[in-house]
Enzyme design. Structure first.
Site, PDB file in Angstrom:
ATOM      1  N   TYR A   1      13.585   5.442  44.713  1.00 30.97           N
ATOM      2  CA  TYR A   1      13.689   4.517  43.585  1.00 30.97           C
ATOM      3  C   TYR A   1      13.837   5.271  42.269  1.00 30.97           C
ATOM      4  O   TYR A   1      14.740   4.985  41.471  1.00 30.97           O
ATOM      5  CB  TYR A   1      12.446   3.632  43.559  1.00 30.97           C
ATOM      6  CG  TYR A   1      12.340   2.724  42.361  1.00 30.97           C
ATOM      7  CD1 TYR A   1      13.043   1.522  42.314  1.00 30.97           C
ATOM      8  CD2 TYR A   1      11.514   3.041  41.279  1.00 30.97           C
ATOM      9  CE1 TYR A   1      12.949   0.670  41.220  1.00 30.97           C
ATOM     10  CE2 TYR A   1      11.410   2.204  40.193  1.00 30.97           C
ATOM     11  CZ  TYR A   1      12.126   1.016  40.172  1.00 30.97           C
ATOM     12  OH  TYR A   1      12.027   0.183  39.089  1.00 30.97           O
TER      13      TYR A   1
ATOM     14  N   LYS B   1      17.157   5.500  39.750  1.00 26.56           N
ATOM     15  CA  LYS B   1      17.065   5.130  38.336  1.00 26.56           C
ATOM     16  C   LYS B   1      17.508   6.298  37.448  1.00 26.56           C
ATOM     17  O   LYS B   1      18.185   6.097  36.429  1.00 26.56           O
ATOM     18  CB  LYS B   1      15.627   4.726  37.984  1.00 26.56           C
ATOM     19  CG  LYS B   1      15.156   3.422  38.614  1.00 26.56           C
ATOM     20  CD  LYS B   1      15.965   2.238  38.133  1.00 26.56           C
ATOM     21  CE  LYS B   1      15.398   0.933  38.653  1.00 26.56           C
ATOM     22  NZ  LYS B   1      16.237  -0.236  38.293  1.00 26.56           N
TER      23      LYS B   1
END
Length: 219
Positions: free
Chosen positions: A127, A131
């Protein structure tokens, strides 16, 4: 100040819904184009609802064209895409990166992105790595202004129940005094107010906003 035309990607999400409310109430914004994948039950004189296949890049660029500022708060979870990592990347990487690309292509000067605290393209966490990759790509496109917001745990009521997030919210409330400022939980309304405030400022280059900055901007 001349009224602005805003485009919002991710209006059905937790932060996106709050951004939309802030824009509706702000007289500095005349038109709000809301880009969604499927119809939603929402009407307002300021809103232009555009149902869009985000994989259709030509249509996506047309939808972005004419914007003074683009807000992007899109995001998903592994549960929502049935742990399909390709589908996850199409939403969390392709949609925001293409939004920024089309900002550049249509001379929209401002792009505002919701990212995450800890975003790092070198991270071992999927994750946070993703990002970070989005941040780097968006920042490399030559836009006049890129504003990246890095909240930690979000406080707000989602449509769907997330047990892990709810537990985290409780722990943040109890142990908040032990947590470094940039990792403190933040209300989604605060994030949205900060984003709208920044959209109305004259800034240049790539700017990052974490807890302290967002709290100050929304005050």
């Amino acid at each position: 100040m001349a009224q602005k035309n805003a485009t919002l990607v991710g209006a059905t999400g937790l932060i996106g819904g709050q951004i939309l409310q802030q824009l509706l109430e702000d007289p500095d914004f005349a038109i709000i184009k809301v880009l969604v994948r499927r119809p939603i039950d929402f009407t307002h004189p300021k809103v232009q609802l555009i149902i869009l296949d985000f994989a259709d890049e030509a249509a996506y660029q047309v939808a972005i064209a004419g914007s003074d500022v683009v807000f992007c708060s899109v995001g998903t979870t592994l549960k929502q895409v049935n742990s399909d990592m390709v589908a996850y990347r199409k939403i969390d990487y392709d949609i925001p990166v293409n939004a920024a690309r089309f900002c550049a292509a249509t001379a929209c000067p401002k792009f505002l992105l919701v990212s995450s605290i800890g975003a790092d393209s070198q991270s071992r966490n999927f994750y946070l790595k993703l990002k970070g990759e989005v941040e780097e790509k968006v920042g490399s496109l030559g836009l006049s202004t890129v504003s990246i917001f890095r909240p930690s745990m979000l406080l707000g009521q989602r449509a769907e129940f997330r047990l892990g997030e709810r537990i985290g919210q409780v722990l943040m409330g109890v142990l908040g005094f032990l947590i470094p400022a940039q990792y403190k939980a933040i209300d989604v309304k605060t994030v949205a107010r900060a984003m709208v405030a920044v959209a109305k400022k004259d800034t240049a280059g790539v700017q990052f906003y974490t807890y302290a900055e967002m709290m100050g901007l929304s005050a």
